[in-house]
Each structure stands twice: as C-alpha cells, then as structure tokens.
Design an enzyme around this catalytic site. Structure first.
Site, mmCIF file in Angstrom:
data_model
loop_
_atom_site.group_PDB
_atom_site.id
_atom_site.type_symbol
_atom_site.label_atom_id
_atom_site.label_comp_id
_atom_site.label_asym_id
_atom_site.label_seq_id
_atom_site.Cartn_x
_atom_site.Cartn_y
_atom_site.Cartn_z
ATOM 1 N N THR A 27 36.480 -25.567 45.322
ATOM 2 C CA THR A 27 35.875 -24.612 46.265
ATOM 3 C C THR A 27 35.292 -23.409 45.494
ATOM 4 O OG1 THR A 27 38.099 -23.737 46.569
ATOM 5 C CG2 THR A 27 37.266 -25.175 48.297
ATOM 6 N N HIS A 37 29.877 -19.341 23.688
ATOM 7 C CA HIS A 37 28.474 -19.742 23.578
ATOM 8 C C HIS A 37 27.776 -19.216 22.317
ATOM 9 C CE1 HIS A 37 29.434 -20.848 27.568
ATOM 10 N NE2 HIS A 37 29.123 -19.724 28.172
ATOM 11 N N LYS A 63 35.586 -23.737 30.239
ATOM 12 C CA LYS A 63 35.880 -22.536 29.475
ATOM 13 C C LYS A 63 36.244 -21.403 30.425
ATOM 14 C CE LYS A 63 33.136 -19.221 28.350
ATOM 15 N NZ LYS A 63 32.696 -18.387 29.473
HETATM 16 C C1 BG6 Z 1 29.462 -18.449 31.482
HETATM 17 C C2 BG6 Z 1 29.999 -17.043 31.609
HETATM 18 O O1 BG6 Z 1 30.191 -19.186 30.550
HETATM 19 O O2 BG6 Z 1 28.098 -18.382 31.075
HETATM 20 C C3 BG6 Z 1 29.167 -16.238 32.578
HETATM 21 O O3 BG6 Z 1 31.348 -17.101 32.043
HETATM 22 C C4 BG6 Z 1 27.711 -16.260 32.194
HETATM 23 O O4 BG6 Z 1 29.628 -14.898 32.657
HETATM 24 C C5 BG6 Z 1 27.245 -17.702 31.977
HETATM 25 O O5 BG6 Z 1 26.973 -15.672 33.234
HETATM 26 C C6 BG6 Z 1 25.839 -17.732 31.400
HETATM 27 O O6 BG6 Z 1 25.391 -19.052 31.383
HETATM 28 P P1 BG6 Z 1 23.863 -19.386 31.517
HETATM 29 O O7 BG6 Z 1 23.783 -20.875 31.405
HETATM 30 O O8 BG6 Z 1 23.417 -18.866 32.865
HETATM 31 O O9 BG6 Z 1 23.164 -18.666 30.399
#
Ligand code: BG6
Length: 455
Positions: free
Chosen positions: A11, A229, A137
């Site tokens: 959800t 990331h 993550k």
């Molecule tokens: C997530 C984070 O892993 O990645 C978020 O927890 C962030 O806070 C997001 O907004 C960003 O991902 P993307 O794919 O939108 O760049």
C-alpha cells in the site's frame, strides 16, 4: 514454470508509483506470462476492489487494470504472526507457483522480521533459487544495522537468493556507463588522472520530501542518495575493466575501487531547504540535511589527484541526474591559441530526465578568422528506442524473474558504501539554509572557491 510475484508493503508509494506501472509494461510487452500471480501483501483490512481503487487514486500512470486485476490477490497479513505465513504457503502451493519472487518494499527494520516468517514457514527454503527475496533500499540505516540485517538474512537464505535493490542500476544510462567507457578506444585511453581534471556526479531534485518526512528525517540526503545511488555511479565510472562482462567480475572491480574511495570530511557541505522543518512528520528542530555537496579522492594509480564531486538535494532548481567527466586543458592550446578562451573537453552522461551522451570539443569558428569555438556531439539515447526506454523498475523486475543478478548490489558493495559515508559523517554537522539554487551556488563558492560551471 508458473511464476508468482509477492510484494510486502503493497500500500506504499513504491508499489503504486513504480512497481504496478512496471508490471503493466512487462505484461504489455509479453515479458510476464498471463498466468503469473501477483500477491499484494499489507496490513490494511480491505478487499481487492478497495485496494485497486486506492492504487488508482494514488497513481500517476495509466495502467491496464483489465490485464492486471485478474492476476492479483490482496492478502491481509500481520508480519509478526507465524500462522499468516503458513496460510500464504498453502495458498502458493494451491496456486501451483513454482517460481516465486518476494519483494520487500518495507522499511529495513522489518527485513529480518519478514525474512524469518518466510523462512520458518518454509515459503522459501535456503538454497532453492526458484524462490528469491528482494530488499528495497535503504539496506539498513547505518553500517551496524546493515550488518545485523545481513547476518540475519544469511541465516535464512543463500546469497544467490538475495537481491538488494538500488534502482539507479536499472536505469538505461547507468548501464551505459560501462559500454561508453570500455567499448570505445578513445575514452578507454584517456580515462585517468593524466587527462581528466575532475568527475562530478549529480542528482538534483525539484521536489520536497513529499509525504516521506517520517522516513527522510531519520536518514537525510547523505544516506538516502549518496550512500547508494551516487556511490554506485562513481564505482562504475572509476572501476577498472572487469575481466568479463559478468555480474561477479563487475562487482569485484566495483568493490575494489570503492575501497580506495574516501570522502573528504572537511569539504562536505550540508544544507537544508527553507521550510523543511515545517514538513509533515519532520521534527521542527530537525538537523537533517536535504542537500549534500561532497568531494572524494580515490587512492589508486588511475585516479590519484582527481577529485570526484557529488551533489544531490531536494527542492533544487531542476530534476537532473548526470555524470560529468571534465577533461584537462589540451597541452597545445596555450601555445597555439594563447588568446582564445576555450572550453575543455567534457563528457556528460545524462541519466535523467534526458538520457544520452554529450561530448564537448573544440573546432574552428566558421568564417575567415582562425578562432576556436566549442561544439557538442549530442547522442540522444531515448530517441533511439522503438518504444520508450524501459523504466528502471521494469528492467529490475524482469531481471528478478530471470534470476539475472548483475544489476543488484552484493553485500560487500553495501558494506563498503556504508563505511565510506559513516567515516565522513563523524564530524560536527553545520547546515546552511537554502531557498533558491543561487544560495546553494554561493555556499559552494564560499567553500571551494570556484563556481563549477556545470551546476
Ligand atoms: C530514492 C530516494 O532512492 O531515489 C528518494 O529515496 C529520491 O528520496 C529517489 O527521490 C530519486 O530517484 P529518481 O529515480 O527519481 O532519480
């Protein structure tokens, strides 16, 4: 083999915004068989119809519910109740599921709880790779909690059954980094401290913390984005060539370079956007950073002396993720064209929202003068795709179904990245407040003495 996808935390935002659209795309493209079962697991007491209505209300994408609904079951579950897991096991057997992916889109403190239930009820038996378990993550909230979670998981499952998600690895242009680097002689040869001035890894976001204040306020940008990331991107940019293009060989090289990477604590800038303390479920005295600019050094022969910069934050001027490889000034420019104000070569790997590669180089200015001008070769990756390029979660779900592990992180990658971040965050935290991106730029100039024209 009849497949099942079981999602805990169904959800939540991730399910509505990413996983359901990814399932929809995979169904459309025929990558998910029409007899696949999708089990949406959650605490909330409601019917499948109510669940789907809630999903529709919270989704941005249009999905073909006529195709998804018949495959779906909504299962109410108390994660602490052993009997609930036993009921699920019987249901999976009755449905004839032979290949099962269990996806935990829940906070990390629930990983060991659910893993235990799944293991003790026999839903997944250790070593049986037809049953796999996936962890969203963040994998832990710090090094100690990540280690403890991992220890528990290894008790119940083999490493080959464990998939740890970093969704950036599912993005097309992140996968493209190794192709651009190692399939092109011109880059392969100059990818080192002799030619490269610096590397900058950027993930800017326009949005605030939205409805995730509760999670975010405990975590902050360093752990939310940099530990995962941004360091994954850095590893792919900086690693040595793997012996083969295989999951384990790539991971070996990623871990090796991450072990040589250190954030320079005194150069870390932490910021918080104006109004953050008033966000829903955020501590009104919060000292959590929503912006990071950091510098890392890599202590090996290839990179010694080349700064790696990282920038990420919420509520900035734009949504943009990219990698900038800034080259040094050509040896000949100063003697041959001393008067010219040229730009150095730069390779930009655009990750989002644009997907492509841009290479900046110098050419003759058209006309009768001998002046130089800067030009760009611009490759648009998404323009080449027949359909849209696949979204990260689409690719990752497909790889999960196919047992392809390359785009998932191994434990030693996670352990190393937590170590990097933890070492750097031991210093006293001072935060600057930003309202506009000009405030951010000013802070960076104050600290670094330069403006970085890529910001
Ligand atoms: C997530 C984070 O892993 O990645 C978020 O927890 C962030 O806070 C997001 O907004 C960003 O991902 P993307 O794919 O939108 O760049």
């Amino acid at each position: 083999m009849k497949q099942g996808i079981m999602i805990f935390g169904s959800t939540g935002n991730l399910m509505y915004k990413k996983l359901i659209p990814a399932i929809d795309h995979l169904l459309k493209k025929g990558h998910i068989a029409e007899d696949t079962k999708i089990y949406a697991m959650a605490r909330r007491d409601c019917t499948l119809e109510d669940y789907i209505q809630d999903a529709k209300d919270n989704m941005i994408d249009d999905v073909n519910w006529d195709k998804i609904e018949p495959l779906m079951e909504y299962i109410i579950l108390d994660v602490n109740n052993v009997e609930d897991y036993k009921t699920i096991k019987t249901q999976i057997e009755d449905d004839g599921i032979e290949d099962l992916v269990i996806y935990l889109a829940v906070p990390p403190f629930l990983f060991p709880v659910i893993a235990k239930g799944i293991s003790e009820s026999g839903i997944i038996q250790k070593g049986d790779q037809t049953k796999r378990i996936v962890f969203e993550k963040p994998f832990g909230e710090d090094l100690a909690s990540a280690k403890s979670i991992n220890k528990d998981l290894w008790q119940y499952f083999d490493e080959k059954q464990i998939y740890r998600i970093d969704h950036y690895l599912g993005k097309e242009m992140i996968q493209n980094i190794l192709m651009v680097r190692f399939a092109n002689k011109i880059f392969e040869q100059v990818w080192n401290h002799e030619s490269i001035a610096y590397v900058m890894i950027v993930a800017k976001e326009e949005e605030s913390v939205l409805s995730r204040g509760n999670y975010y306020d405990k975590i902050g940008a360093l752990k939310d984005m940099l530990q995962s990331h941004l360091l994954q991107m850095a590893a792919l940019v900086a690693m040595e060539a793997p012996e083969t293009y295989t999951s384990e060989a790539i991971k070996e090289e990623k871990v090796a370079v991450l072990k040589a990477l250190k954030l320079v604590p005194k150069d870390i800038i932490l910021g918080q956007y104006k109004g953050y303390k008033k966000e829903d479920k955020v501590d009104p005295n919060s000292n959590t950073e929503t912006f990071v600019f950091a510098q890392a050094s890599i202590d090996n022969d290839r990179w010694r002396g080349v700064p790696f910069y990282f920038m990420t934050g919420k509520k900035l001027d734009e949504k943009r993720s990219e990698i900038i490889v800034q080259f040094k000034t050509s040896d000949k420019i100063n003697t041959m064209w001393p008067e010219e104000n040229t730009k150095n070569n730069r390779l930009q790997i655009e990750v989002a929202p644009d997907e492509g590669v841009v290479f900046q180089f110098n050419v003759k200015n058209p006309g009768l003068s001998n002046k130089l001008t800067s030009a760009k070769l611009d490759y648009c990756h998404s323009c080449q795709a027949v359909d849209n390029t696949p979204e990260a979660y689409e690719r990752l779900l497909l790889d999960l179904l196919k047992q392809n592990r390359t785009l998932f992180t191994r434990w030693d990658e996670i352990e190393t990245t937590w170590t990097i971040v933890e070492k750097a965050s031991k210093r006293r935290r001072t935060l600057f407040t930003y309202d506009t991106f000009d405030d951010v730029k000013e802070e960076i100039i104050n600290q670094y003495g330069e403006a970085f024209d890529d910001l």
